[in-house]
Design an enzyme around this catalytic site. Structure first.
Site, PDB file in Angstrom:
ATOM      1  N   ASP A 119      22.688 -28.696 -10.244  1.00  0.00           N
ATOM      2  CA  ASP A 119      23.672 -27.647  -9.597  1.00  0.00           C
ATOM      3  C   ASP A 119      25.135 -28.258  -9.452  1.00  0.00           C
ATOM      4  OD1 ASP A 119      24.039 -25.570  -7.697  1.00  0.00           O
ATOM      5  OD2 ASP A 119      22.951 -26.129  -6.227  1.00  0.00           O
ATOM      6  N   HIS A 150      19.911 -15.959 -10.498  1.00  0.00           N
ATOM      7  CA  HIS A 150      20.712 -16.274  -9.328  1.00  0.00           C
ATOM      8  C   HIS A 150      22.223 -16.367  -9.729  1.00  0.00           C
ATOM      9  CE1 HIS A 150      22.079 -18.308  -5.798  1.00  0.00           C
ATOM     10  NE2 HIS A 150      22.342 -19.516  -6.599  1.00  0.00           N
TER      11      HIS A 150
HETATM   12 FE1  N7H Z   1      23.280 -21.107  -5.565  1.00  0.00          FE
HETATM   13  N1  N7H Z   1      19.205 -23.023  -7.511  1.00  0.00           N
HETATM   14  O1  N7H Z   1      18.720 -24.052  -7.669  1.00  0.00           O
HETATM   15  O2  N7H Z   1      18.829 -22.119  -8.024  1.00  0.00           O
HETATM   16  N2  N7H Z   1      22.605 -22.139  -7.503  1.00  0.00           N
HETATM   17  N3  N7H Z   1      21.638 -21.918  -4.692  1.00  0.00           N
HETATM   18  N4  N7H Z   1      24.026 -20.260  -4.089  1.00  0.00           N
HETATM   19  N5  N7H Z   1      25.018 -20.440  -6.653  1.00  0.00           N
HETATM   20  C1  N7H Z   1      23.659 -22.201  -8.625  1.00  0.00           C
HETATM   21  O3  N7H Z   1      26.092 -22.992 -11.752  1.00  0.00           O
HETATM   22  C2  N7H Z   1      20.475 -22.576  -5.588  1.00  0.00           C
HETATM   23  C3  N7H Z   1      23.065 -20.354  -2.873  1.00  0.00           C
HETATM   24  C4  N7H Z   1      25.755 -19.642  -6.113  1.00  0.00           C
HETATM   25  O4  N7H Z   1      29.345 -19.601 -11.141  1.00  0.00           O
HETATM   26  C5  N7H Z   1      22.910 -22.892  -9.679  1.00  0.00           C
HETATM   27  O5  N7H Z   1      26.393 -24.670 -10.443  1.00  0.00           O
HETATM   28  C6  N7H Z   1      19.662 -22.909  -4.497  1.00  0.00           C
HETATM   29  C7  N7H Z   1      23.780 -19.371  -1.774  1.00  0.00           C
HETATM   30  C8  N7H Z   1      26.847 -19.526  -6.896  1.00  0.00           C
HETATM   31  O6  N7H Z   1      27.699 -18.804 -12.760  1.00  0.00           O
HETATM   32  C9  N7H Z   1      21.877 -23.397  -8.995  1.00  0.00           C
HETATM   33  C10 N7H Z   1      20.097 -22.553  -3.336  1.00  0.00           C
HETATM   34  C11 N7H Z   1      24.642 -18.995  -2.582  1.00  0.00           C
HETATM   35  C12 N7H Z   1      26.753 -20.176  -8.015  1.00  0.00           C
HETATM   36  C13 N7H Z   1      21.599 -22.897  -7.924  1.00  0.00           C
HETATM   37  C14 N7H Z   1      21.290 -21.869  -3.586  1.00  0.00           C
HETATM   38  C15 N7H Z   1      24.788 -19.456  -3.862  1.00  0.00           C
HETATM   39  C16 N7H Z   1      25.544 -20.946  -7.962  1.00  0.00           C
HETATM   40  C17 N7H Z   1      23.350 -23.216 -11.137  1.00  0.00           C
HETATM   41  C18 N7H Z   1      19.498 -22.515  -2.144  1.00  0.00           C
HETATM   42  C19 N7H Z   1      25.778 -17.890  -1.936  1.00  0.00           C
HETATM   43  C20 N7H Z   1      27.505 -20.242  -9.412  1.00  0.00           C
HETATM   44  C21 N7H Z   1      24.168 -24.494 -11.130  1.00  0.00           C
HETATM   45  C22 N7H Z   1      18.703 -23.446  -1.521  1.00  0.00           C
HETATM   46  C23 N7H Z   1      25.748 -17.074  -1.087  1.00  0.00           C
HETATM   47  C24 N7H Z   1      27.184 -19.035 -10.331  1.00  0.00           C
HETATM   48  C25 N7H Z   1      25.758 -23.937 -11.146  1.00  0.00           C
HETATM   49  C26 N7H Z   1      28.200 -19.390 -11.603  1.00  0.00           C
HETATM   50  C27 N7H Z   1      24.768 -21.511  -8.866  1.00  0.00           C
HETATM   51  C28 N7H Z   1      20.464 -22.829  -6.850  1.00  0.00           C
HETATM   52  C29 N7H Z   1      21.898 -21.283  -2.580  1.00  0.00           C
HETATM   53  C30 N7H Z   1      26.056 -19.078  -4.885  1.00  0.00           C
HETATM   54  C31 N7H Z   1      20.624 -24.043  -9.907  1.00  0.00           C
HETATM   55  C32 N7H Z   1      18.208 -23.736  -4.835  1.00  0.00           C
HETATM   56  C33 N7H Z   1      23.243 -19.156  -0.458  1.00  0.00           C
HETATM   57  C34 N7H Z   1      28.316 -18.767  -6.774  1.00  0.00           C
END
Ligand code: N7H
Length: 503
Positions: free
Chosen positions: A230, A367
């Site tokens: 992440d 996501h």
């Molecule tokens: Fe997320 N996960 O493990 O599934 N997130 N996120 N997120 N997230 C991303 O690309 C995760 C949360 C964004 O540019 C990755 O860096 C988890 C909130 C955005 O392609 C993974 C939680 C919000 C991106 C996770 C969580 C976002 C992103 C891929 C909560 C906004 C970039 C790694 C526990 C409201 C997307 C990466 C892009 C990526 C996870 C929360 C937003 C693995 C577990 C609350 C914008």
């Protein structure tokens, strides 16, 4: 293990000093010396060096921005090894201001300082204030962000939380005035910084709550609790470093208040600050892992375990290694996950496929696709910089065996943006929680973001979980993430902390 220039003896004397503050009020000299120790020189980098994350820019590559004045957490993102979020209430504004100005403001860590080991402090220290905190300090200018003014508590339903029964009590209401963010590579050092903070402010502040985050151990370093790497995809802010292949380039005013591209009228002193959205998001890891096994699609040529991994990758948009599922639709590709020149270089668009219906590579609901739709919708102004860190212990054998969480763990989510209503709250409410997004001519209701999409605790669905039957729906009866609430803060520039905030 303390690979720093700070010796155990110095640290112990520091801790003794703060544990027995000189007759309840530490002397100026003692505090200055403690602070100097904590901000002394480092010999090892305090930030995690994770394969798959792009490199930090050199100081020479920050010319377009005032890296000496922007607080360090904002543009650097999710690279910390240890961090404590210390939420407080201000009891004595006049005394708080004086002490903040004299003892703390000189030690607030800037962006420029974090860029090299030579300039990093022993503990990075940032501070941010809520609307009620600024009001308590008699800083009453309109910052131009209505959601900041209202506070996150009033937005619980908009964010999809099933009420506020699960909220940490300190977040329920508008009682939090501010937060100190303290990061290092050793929790003992962060603890020392916390003790110094408490020694400095004494009864001028009351600690309402704190949360301790930590990078995960060993090979899981950089991975969030479900197991996925992440922090790979962050927007590239113009003037700060060189964009990686596929990285979205955004105006600095999307993240930093008052910078080029910020359309809102702000007080001059607010320039180079940023709004910080904090959320304590518990992750039900054993339950999630079990769900993947129980609901994996049958895919010819894949074992049951491979199908479960595939379902996880299609829900997230990336494999656990960080490799995008859009470029690796059936199997993980750890080499690509670890390569920042490749792991962001995708758009969801493929020659010979119709972008508005193709879910064979990546589901619309994944996501990453929901929160950054790339070719589906060019929306640079809805970008955030994510700067959170996992919290809580590793999953135990007993939890794995029973598929049941026994001890809370999750993500201390932090995002920075110049407008909360275009950044965090927009992504959560308008995209992740909205089964009608992405709107396109062929698929009118693709479903919820299966990771963070929330439906007030009710069942959710996602389309496209099965690569061979993209129109079938997967129903999720319960959430894998429990919101324990949070707070909206403003992280001012360092010069604003030294002037307007402490005037
Ligand atoms: Fe997320 N996960 O493990 O599934 N997130 N996120 N997120 N997230 C991303 O690309 C995760 C949360 C964004 O540019 C990755 O860096 C988890 C909130 C955005 O392609 C993974 C939680 C919000 C991106 C996770 C969580 C976002 C992103 C891929 C909560 C906004 C970039 C790694 C526990 C409201 C997307 C990466 C892009 C990526 C996870 C929360 C937003 C693995 C577990 C609350 C914008």
């Amino acid at each position: 293990m303390r690979p720093l220039s700070l010796s155990t003896a110095t640290l112990l004397s520091l801790l003794t000093f703060v544990a027995n503050p000189v007759s309840g009020a530490a002397t100026t000299a003692a505090i200055a010396s403690a602070n100097a120790t904590l901000t002394g020189k480092r010999t090892t980098n305090m930030l995690g060096n994770i394969a798959g994350f792009g490199p930090l820019p050199s100081t020479a590559q920050t010319g377009g921005l005032n890296a000496n004045d922007i607080q360090g957490d904002i543009l650097i993102g999710m690279k910390k090894k240890k961090e404590v979020f210390y939420f407080f209430q201000i009891n004595n504004p006049a005394s708080f201001k004086k002490k903040l100005k004299i003892f703390i403001a000189p030690f607030i860590t800037s962006t420029a300082q974090l860029l090299s080991t030579n300039t990093q402090p022993i503990v990075a220290l940032n501070v941010a204030f809520s609307f009620t905190g600024l009001t308590a300090l008699n800083v009453t200018d309109d910052l131009g962000d209505p959601l900041f003014t209202q506070g996150q508590f009033s937005q619980a339903a908009v964010l999809g939380d099933p009420g506020t029964g699960n909220w940490v009590s300190a977040f329920a209401g508008n009682g939090i005035h501010g937060a100190f963010l303290m990061a290092s590579d050793d929790l003992l050092l962060v603890d020392a910084q916390e003790i110094v903070i408490e020694g400095v402010f004494g009864s001028d502040i009351t600690k309402l709550y704190s949360l301790q985050g930590s990078i995960r151990p060993g090979a899981e370093a950089g991975h969030e609790p479900f197991g996925f790497l992440d922090g790979i995809s962050q927007p590239a802010v113009t003037g700060f470093g060189t964009p990686l292949p596929g990285q979205l380039v955004v105006n600095p005013g999307v993240i930093l208040v008052g910078e080029s591209g910020d359309p809102i009228t702000r007080p001059t002193w607010a320039k180079d600050g940023s709004f910080l959205a904090f959320r304590q998001l518990e992750q039900l890891v054993p339950e999630f892992s079990q769900f993947l096994v129980a609901n994996a699609p049958t895919v010819p040529g894949l074992t049951a375990a491979q199908s479960a991994d595939l379902l996880g990758a299609r829900m997230v948009g990336r494999w656990k290694s960080g490799a995008p599922v859009d470029l690796n639709p059936l199997f993980d590709n750890p080499a690509m996950g670890a390569n920042p020149q490749q792991n962001n270089n995708f758009t969801y668009q493929h020659d010979g496929f119709d972008l508005s219906s193709d879910q064979t590579h990546c589901p619309f609901d994944a996501h990453t696709r929901k929160t950054h739709p790339r070719a589906d919708l060019f929306a640079p102004n809805n970008s955030i910089i994510r700067a959170g860190i996992p919290y809580g212990p590793e999953v135990t054998a007993a939890e794995s065996a029973s598929h049941t969480t026994q001890t809370e763990r999750g993500l201390a989510f932090v995002s920075y943006q110049a407008q909360i209503g275009q950044g965090f709250q927009f992504l959560q409410n308008r995209w992740a929680n909205n089964p009608g997004f992405i709107f396109n001519k062929n698929i009118s209701r693709p479903g919820f973001d299966p990771i963070i999409g929330a439906n007030a605790g009710q069942a959710r669905f996602m389309m496209g979980f099965d690569p061979n039957n993209a129109n079938s729906n997967l129903t999720m009866m319960s959430d894998f993430i429990i919101s324990h609430g949070g707070v909206y803060l403003f992280s001012p520039s360092i010069s604003a902390i030294k002037t307007v905030i402490t005037a």
